[in-house]
Design an enzyme around this catalytic site. Structure first.
Site: not given
Length: 705
Positions: A245, A453
């Protein structure tokens, strides 16, 4: 799964030949996400970072699909496969055109870091919208479908390369992900967190796997010997490449504190099988090599894996995909697939008969809410750019035309207590109440968007963690909903979120409740089709909507006890698998028709009927419960499903296969072992729980084994 073993072997040999011509410096340079050109070998620059979570993202114009959680609500593997194929086709079209212009920038390659097959174990997680929900079986089926759609059906060349992420135990909290240690038992690992990744590897042949930021059981995921070497490569036989990542490897020494220097971090990652570094830590690989922390062989192997992927994509030898024209981008065929996805994704949670609406002269529809005319609420995160957006308000206006009147009020800000900075608090509520009072019916569009979110530090979330503190809507929206409901007019609450929210008030007082998710750029048209009955809603919840957080463990607790429909102890507000339609589909009977003794697979034969007056899609679901094994999940587990379409009054005989693996249980050592042999299968259009029966008026048919 398409068998590419021969193609992979050939590509690997070609990769070895090419890599062997490189210096050690050149080999190391190719392990960055932004791999530079090696002109003397005729190797162009390549940027590994591409996104295609729900259509090609961040690379300009592309067909915009509903967010992944909305795709999951369709329970439609065939359609999800089509969405993957659309993304791959448009990715190829864009790559062909842009590379011809020598544009090899970020997001413009053919390696897409999708799908996200993490388990949405807690509704507070901001990135849960990127997943296929809380169930490992559903996530596995949809993950496999999307990977196969992305990678194509060619045995010699992949259409694009998919990447299953984030391996493996990762679902928040976002705020501490760079130093967090997710602790999971062997049982929870095998039973919940790993199955979707295993399916993507062994069933779909996914080309890449991405690690997570956090540690899992003490090991940083992007340098975990347990996860990458022992499980992924040795146990599952993964042959593709592994990618970190972004900037996760620097967390080893800066946050996890498992190493002391960038050189040690780079060495830990590459020695345990992380081939491509999204970030800059592999700039220290050569120094790590000079210090004896890594070997030339380890750097070479990572480079070979990387170039094997590029050969499998036909980036050196060419392929039939090179002829895909730019005109495929956002073509009418692709837009229709996105529309179908948006229609199937809508979940009808309540309907007292107000839906479907009718268009008629003299009828006034009030459209209210901060998400009613919001483009941001259409697209979720990791999205592309559409050439046209249709908001919910616009979809309703287009549908009504001159056959009625549509009144509109924003109603409130998305999260602030006022729309205009100089105004008093709740400055749009009086207008909203006025609109409601002058309307025959109200469509109230509430919810969130990617600024409330999403991923920590991502785009609009750059100043927030990305997770939700609780299940409540912003207070300004609660005030708006209470005021509009108090008018006494029939109110249809349309929620646009990527996660479960507290809808107790809407369930109690609204005439209808729909979960729209983030329906894609053209979502307003699809929602209008649903509202006005041109098609029936048919989505099912891929996550549980809890009544409150009362029964949930701490967000940081990765134990599955008390979480998701398989382990929850409290009654849900809206259960996983639940969703109403305008029809009335019921499983009238079900029985075992056959069993394969070798595999343990069983075939369930069902009689299904639409007893209603409207044609509709629906999802037949089968759950299994082991009655005696101490290792069985607390409640029951989804083990098969099939999306069907029935005309009004139509009956159909349906046969569904339940895999033998459904009857295995996972012991405390994480081993799949035979269950007790005493099981119940439940066949219906939802879960076999009391809440689903109360909401839908239907019970599942039981089959004893």
């Amino acid at each position: 799964m398409v068998n590419r073993e021969k193609a992979r072997a050939k590509a690997r040999e070609r990769a070895k030949e090419l890599v062997n011509q490189m210096t050690i410096e050149e080999r190391a340079s190719q392990l960055r996400y932004d791999a530079p050109a090696i002109e003397r070998l005729g190797i162009p620059a390549y940027n590994w970072w591409g996104e295609a979570l729900h259509g090609v993202a961040r690379a300009g114009t592309a067909t915009s699909f509903p967010q992944a959680i909305g795709m999951a609500a369709t329970f439609d593997t065939e359609l999800v496969h089509k969405a993957g194929d659309v993304a791959a086709t448009e990715g190829r079209a864009k790559y062909n055109a842009l590379s011809a212009e020598n544009d090899r920038d970020i997001y413009k390659g053919l390696t897409f870091w999708s799908p996200n097959v993490n388990i949405f174990r807690d509704p507070r997680w901001g990135r849960g919208q990127e997943t296929y929900g809380e169930d490992p079986y559903l996530t596995s089926r949809l993950g496999v479908a999307y990977v196969e759609g992305l990678q194509g059906d060619g045995e010699d060349v992949m259409k694009s390369a998919a990447c299953a992420k984030h391996f493996a135990v990762h679902s928040g909290p976002e705020a501490v992900r760079h130093e967090f240690n997710a602790t999971a038992t062997k049982k929870d690992m095998a039973e919940t967190y790993l199955p979707a990744f295993k399916a993507c590897v062994q069933e779909a042949g996914v080309e890449a796997v991405m690690g997570a930021y956090n540690r899992t059981n003490g090991e940083p995921c992007c340098g975990s010997r347990t996860l990458i070497k022992e499980i992924l490569r040795d146990q599952w036989g993964f042959k593709g490449h592994f990618v970190s990542d972004c900037w996760a490897i620097k967390d080893f020494h800066e946050n996890h504190m498992v190493t002391h220097t960038p050189e040690e971090s780079a060495a830990l990652a590459i020695k345990n099988g992380c081939d491509i570094n999204c970030g800059v830590t592999y700039l220290h690989l050569l120094k790590a090599y000079q210090e004896g922390l890594v070997t030339e062989e380890e750097i070479t192997e990572a480079a070979v894996r990387a170039f094997t992927a590029r050969y499998l994509l036909g980036l050196f030898d060419g392929s039939g995909y090179d002829d895909i024209p730019y005109e495929k981008v956002e073509c009418s065929e692709h837009l229709e697939v996105a529309q179908q996805m948006a229609r199937e994704a809508v979940v009808l949670l309540k309907n007292d008969g107000v839906l479907p609406l009718k268009v008629s002269a003299g009828r006034t529809i009030g459209v209210i809410g901060p998400n009613a005319n919001s483009r941001e609420a259409l697209v979720g995160n990791y999205h592309g750019t559409a050439s046209r957006y249709v908001t919910i308000l616009e979809g309703i206006q287009d549908k009504v035309g001159h056959n009625g009147r549509v009144l509109y009020s924003e109603g409130s800000h998305l999260f602030k207590d006022r729309v205009e900075n100089l105004a008093l608090a709740n400055d749009r509520i009086a207008e909203a109440v006025t609109v409601a009072k002058h309307s025959d019916v109200v469509v109230l569009c509430l919810g969130l968007n990617e600024t409330l979110e999403g991923e920590q530090g991502d785009t609009g979330n750059s100043y927030a963690a990305g997770d939700k503190p609780d299940l409540g809507l912003p207070q300004c929206q609660i005030d708006l909903m209470e005021a509009v409901l108090a008018t006494g007019k029939p109110v249809i609450v349309c929620l646009m979120t990527g996660s479960a929210m507290d809808l107790n008030l809407a369930q109690e007082k609204a005439a209808a409740v729909l979960q729209l998710w983030y329906p894609g750029a053209g979502g307003g048209k699809a929602v209008a089709d649903i509202l006005f009955g041109e098609c029936s809603p048919s989505g099912k919840l891929p996550v549980t909507f809890y009544r409150s957080l009362a029964g949930l463990p701490d967000f940081e607790d990765y134990s599955m006890k008390g979480r998701t429909y398989r382990y929850m102890e409290e009654e849900a507000l809206y259960p996983f698998g639940y969703g109403l339609t305008y029809g009335d589909v019921v499983v009238e009977s079900a029985s075992l028709s056959s069993k394969d003794e070798a595999s343990g697979d069983v075939t369930v034969h069902m009689s299904v009927k639409n007893r209603g007056n409207a044609a509709t899609g629906d999802v037949v679901q089968i759950y299994v419960k082991d009655l005696e094994s101490p290792f069985a999940v607390a409640n029951h587990s989804l083990c098969a499903f099939e999306r069907i379409f029935l005309e009004a009054g139509e009956s159909r005989e349906l046969t569904v296969r339940v895999p033998g693996s459904a009857f295995l249980v996972v012991n405390d050592e994480g081993e799949f072992v035979p269950g007790s042999g005493r099981c119940l299968l439940y066949a219906g259009t939802g879960q076999p729980d009391g809440r689903t029966a109360a909401l839908s008026g239907k019970k599942c048919v039981e089959i004893a084994l």
